[in-house]
Write a protein that holds these residues in place. Structure first.
Motif, PDB file in Angstrom:
ATOM      1  N   GLU A  82       1.011  -1.287   0.335  1.00  0.00           N
ATOM      2  CA  GLU A  82      -0.057  -0.281   0.217  1.00  0.00           C
ATOM      3  C   GLU A  82       1.059   0.944  -0.189  1.00  0.00           C
ATOM      4  N   VAL A  83       0.373   2.354  -0.571  1.00  0.00           N
ATOM      5  CA  VAL A  83       1.168   3.471  -0.696  1.00  0.00           C
ATOM      6  C   VAL A  83       1.447   4.298   0.061  1.00  0.00           C
ATOM      7  N   VAL A  89      22.771  -1.708  -6.102  1.00  0.00           N
ATOM      8  CA  VAL A  89      21.251  -2.397  -6.501  1.00  0.00           C
ATOM      9  C   VAL A  89      20.859  -2.731  -8.468  1.00  0.00           C
ATOM     10  N   SER A  90      20.246  -3.481  -9.181  1.00  0.00           N
ATOM     11  CA  SER A  90      20.389  -3.562  -9.776  1.00  0.00           C
ATOM     12  C   SER A  90      18.915  -2.867  -9.991  1.00  0.00           C
ATOM     13  N   TRP A  91      18.386  -3.265 -11.781  1.00  0.00           N
ATOM     14  CA  TRP A  91      17.143  -2.832 -11.468  1.00  0.00           C
ATOM     15  C   TRP A  91      16.151  -3.715 -11.305  1.00  0.00           C
ATOM     16  N   ASP A  92      15.935  -4.421 -11.394  1.00  0.00           N
ATOM     17  CA  ASP A  92      15.189  -5.493 -10.468  1.00  0.00           C
ATOM     18  C   ASP A  92      14.827  -5.617  -9.089  1.00  0.00           C
ATOM     19  N   ASP A  93      16.405  -4.535  -8.791  1.00  0.00           N
ATOM     20  CA  ASP A  93      16.170  -5.190  -6.729  1.00  0.00           C
ATOM     21  C   ASP A  93      15.421  -3.800  -7.043  1.00  0.00           C
ATOM     22  N   ALA A  94      15.778  -2.313  -7.951  1.00  0.00           N
ATOM     23  CA  ALA A  94      14.859  -1.395  -7.882  1.00  0.00           C
ATOM     24  C   ALA A  94      13.167  -1.200  -7.705  1.00  0.00           C
ATOM     25  N   VAL A  95      13.036  -2.288  -8.989  1.00  0.00           N
ATOM     26  CA  VAL A  95      11.342  -2.775  -9.966  1.00  0.00           C
ATOM     27  C   VAL A  95      11.080  -3.659  -8.022  1.00  0.00           C
ATOM     28  N   ALA A  96      11.687  -4.135  -7.529  1.00  0.00           N
ATOM     29  CA  ALA A  96      11.474  -5.205  -6.024  1.00  0.00           C
ATOM     30  C   ALA A  96      10.547  -4.040  -5.207  1.00  0.00           C
ATOM     31  N   TYR A  97      11.944  -3.328  -4.605  1.00  0.00           N
ATOM     32  CA  TYR A  97      11.841  -2.641  -3.579  1.00  0.00           C
ATOM     33  C   TYR A  97      10.312  -1.245  -3.885  1.00  0.00           C
ATOM     34  N   ALA A  98      10.417  -1.088  -4.978  1.00  0.00           N
ATOM     35  CA  ALA A  98       9.004  -0.150  -5.645  1.00  0.00           C
ATOM     36  C   ALA A  98       7.888  -1.105  -5.555  1.00  0.00           C
ATOM     37  N   THR A  99       7.792  -1.811  -5.535  1.00  0.00           N
ATOM     38  CA  THR A  99       6.355  -3.255  -5.790  1.00  0.00           C
ATOM     39  C   THR A  99       6.315  -3.537  -4.521  1.00  0.00           C
ATOM     40  N   TRP A 100       7.058  -3.379  -3.475  1.00  0.00           N
ATOM     41  CA  TRP A 100       7.117  -3.454  -1.929  1.00  0.00           C
ATOM     42  C   TRP A 100       6.619  -1.867  -1.386  1.00  0.00           C
ATOM     43  N   ALA A 101       6.245  -1.503  -1.830  1.00  0.00           N
ATOM     44  CA  ALA A 101       5.895   0.369  -1.370  1.00  0.00           C
ATOM     45  C   ALA A 101       4.743   0.877  -2.234  1.00  0.00           C
ATOM     46  N   GLY A 102       4.031  -0.183  -3.293  1.00  0.00           N
ATOM     47  CA  GLY A 102       3.742  -0.287  -3.751  1.00  0.00           C
ATOM     48  C   GLY A 102       3.264   1.506  -4.726  1.00  0.00           C
ATOM     49  N   LYS A 103       4.928   1.110  -4.329  1.00  0.00           N
ATOM     50  CA  LYS A 103       5.034   2.379  -6.130  1.00  0.00           C
ATOM     51  C   LYS A 103       5.929   1.810  -7.179  1.00  0.00           C
ATOM     52  N   PHE A 132      18.117   4.883  -6.836  1.00  0.00           N
ATOM     53  CA  PHE A 132      16.550   4.809  -7.651  1.00  0.00           C
ATOM     54  C   PHE A 132      16.199   5.395  -6.633  1.00  0.00           C
ATOM     55  N   ARG A 133      15.050   6.145  -6.986  1.00  0.00           N
ATOM     56  CA  ARG A 133      13.983   6.735  -5.967  1.00  0.00           C
ATOM     57  C   ARG A 133      12.436   6.314  -7.154  1.00  0.00           C
ATOM     58  N   CYS A 134      11.656   5.997  -6.114  1.00  0.00           N
ATOM     59  CA  CYS A 134      10.511   6.016  -6.519  1.00  0.00           C
ATOM     60  C   CYS A 134       9.254   7.027  -6.921  1.00  0.00           C
ATOM     61  N   VAL A 135       8.182   5.959  -7.857  1.00  0.00           N
ATOM     62  CA  VAL A 135       7.358   7.606  -7.690  1.00  0.00           C
ATOM     63  C   VAL A 135       6.195   6.581  -8.308  1.00  0.00           C
ATOM     64  N   SER A 136       4.596   7.243  -7.660  1.00  0.00           N
ATOM     65  CA  SER A 136       3.362   6.770  -7.709  1.00  0.00           C
ATOM     66  C   SER A 136       2.273   7.709  -8.433  1.00  0.00           C
TER      67      SER A 136
END
Length: 375
Positions: free
Chosen positions: A63-64, A203-217, A369-373
């Protein structure tokens, strides 16, 4: 002969370098790609990590929360370089419109990434042992398998030479280092003590995507990233406007002096800085120039901007596939923002329009990386 820890990984990497080189000449005959060595990158043409592919579909979408984020009102802007400082892939200037979105005020920190790992048990790309079946997908058919001794969990660590060198080969200042990871940024013996507010790296791109998914972003598109970096300033080279990087007071964490062997420490940092160490841009975003490169969602295509020049692009998501003529066998994702290694005389990756690329499985000491939503 006994190989040093710095030599052995590059014998492994040379499998790709040697097999790709014979393909590059014919590729360049078909596509004119000019590489301006004066505007090369601190990690241009590095070989990929050659590792296990990590899938983020095992991570439950969270959940973001908009805490630590800022709302970027959408709008239109001209994307790309408006001056002569850019690399070829930053042209032509073209109009883009993006919808509004939330963006992390800072790069994801070690403390934030540690919370993700604690909650999920996630193991990053750099911490996994490479698999030959994944490696061979990036190599020409018939490439021989390297020695088993070279298959180790590792990542790229900046290792500055003690004297001035030519800048044609980034492998002179990067070393595959066994045991280097987000927990050990400089390899075994290093740790995160006192670095909780540093941006997470390796962190690889794959790692960044995994974190973003967990954060809802999610990761930002390249267009969203540049729109946000500009902070509403039209056609200016830097997030702060036009003032040269070393004029006035320090504006971002970059390299001053002779790269890669001498850093004058003018900006008070010779390595990575804590997030928010310098003034934010007009949108309240920190480190949109320098500190660490930031992964974007898009595939990299050296000619993508050319395909957009005759139209206004609405929320572009990038090309359908990667196209890097200099390394045809290695798919690449876009990186933005420059790092603490970028400098006025060599890289200038801190320009708002500057583009870099790397394979999705590659981690480096200056990549985060940083995330967006959108919600």
């Amino acid at each position: 002969m006994v190989m040093s820890t710095k030599q052995a990984p590059f014998i492994f990497c040379s499998v790709l370098c040697l097999t790709v080189s014979c393909k590059q000449e014919s590729a360049l005959e078909e596509k004119t790609v000019v590489v301006d060595e004066a505007r090369a990158s601190c990690h241009e043409s590095m070989p990929s990590r050659f590792t296990t592919t990590v899938k983020s579909d095992s991570i439950k979408k969270g959940e973001v929360s908009h805490e630590g984020m800022v709302w970027i009102k959408g709008g239109a802007f001209y994307m790309g370089a408006a001056d002569t400082e850019g690399r070829q892939d930053e042209y032509p200037l073209h109009q883009v419109k993006v919808d509004g979105f939330w963006m992390d005020v800072t790069e994801v920190t070690n403390a934030q990434f540690a919370s993700f790992v604690e909650a999920t048990g996630y193991v990053t790309t750099a911490e996994r042992v490479p698999e030959w079946e994944e490696i061979r997908k990036q190599l020409p058919p018939g490439t021989p398998k390297p020695a088993d001794s070279l298959f180790v969990a590792a990542s790229l660590v900046f290792t500055p030479p003690a004297h001035a060198i030519t800048l044609q080969d980034a492998r002179q200042w990067w070393s595959w280092t066994k045991g280097a990871s987000w927990r050990h940024p400089q390899g075994p013996g290093s740790n995160l003590e006192g670095k909780e507010q540093h941006p997470v790296v390796h962190v690889s791109w794959d790692d960044a995507v995994a974190y973003a998914t967990w954060a809802g972003k999610r990761l930002p598109t390249e267009a969203e990233w540049e729109f946000a970096a500009r902070g509403g300033i039209e056609n200016q080279p830097y997030p702060w406007g036009t003032e040269a990087i070393e004029k006035g007071k320090p504006k971002s964490n970059t390299w001053q002096g002779q790269f890669p062997n001498q850093n004058s420490n003018w900006d008070k940092h010779t390595g990575i800085a804590s997030v928010s160490s310098y003034a934010p841009n007009a949108y309240g975003l920190y480190d949109m120039a320098g500190n660490v490169w930031e992964w974007c969602a898009d595939w990299y295509d050296a000619e993508y901007y050319i395909s957009l020049k005759e139209q206004v692009s609405y929320n572009p998501n990038g090309p359908a596939r990667s196209n890097d003529p200099t390394e045809a066998y290695v798919p690449k994702k876009v990186m933005r923002g420059g790092s603490f290694l970028c400098n006025d005389s060599y890289c200038k990756g801190y320009r708002a329009s500057a583009r870099m690329k790397s394979s999705p499985d590659t981690g480096l000491e200056h990549t985060g990386f940083r995330c967006v939503s959108s919600l």
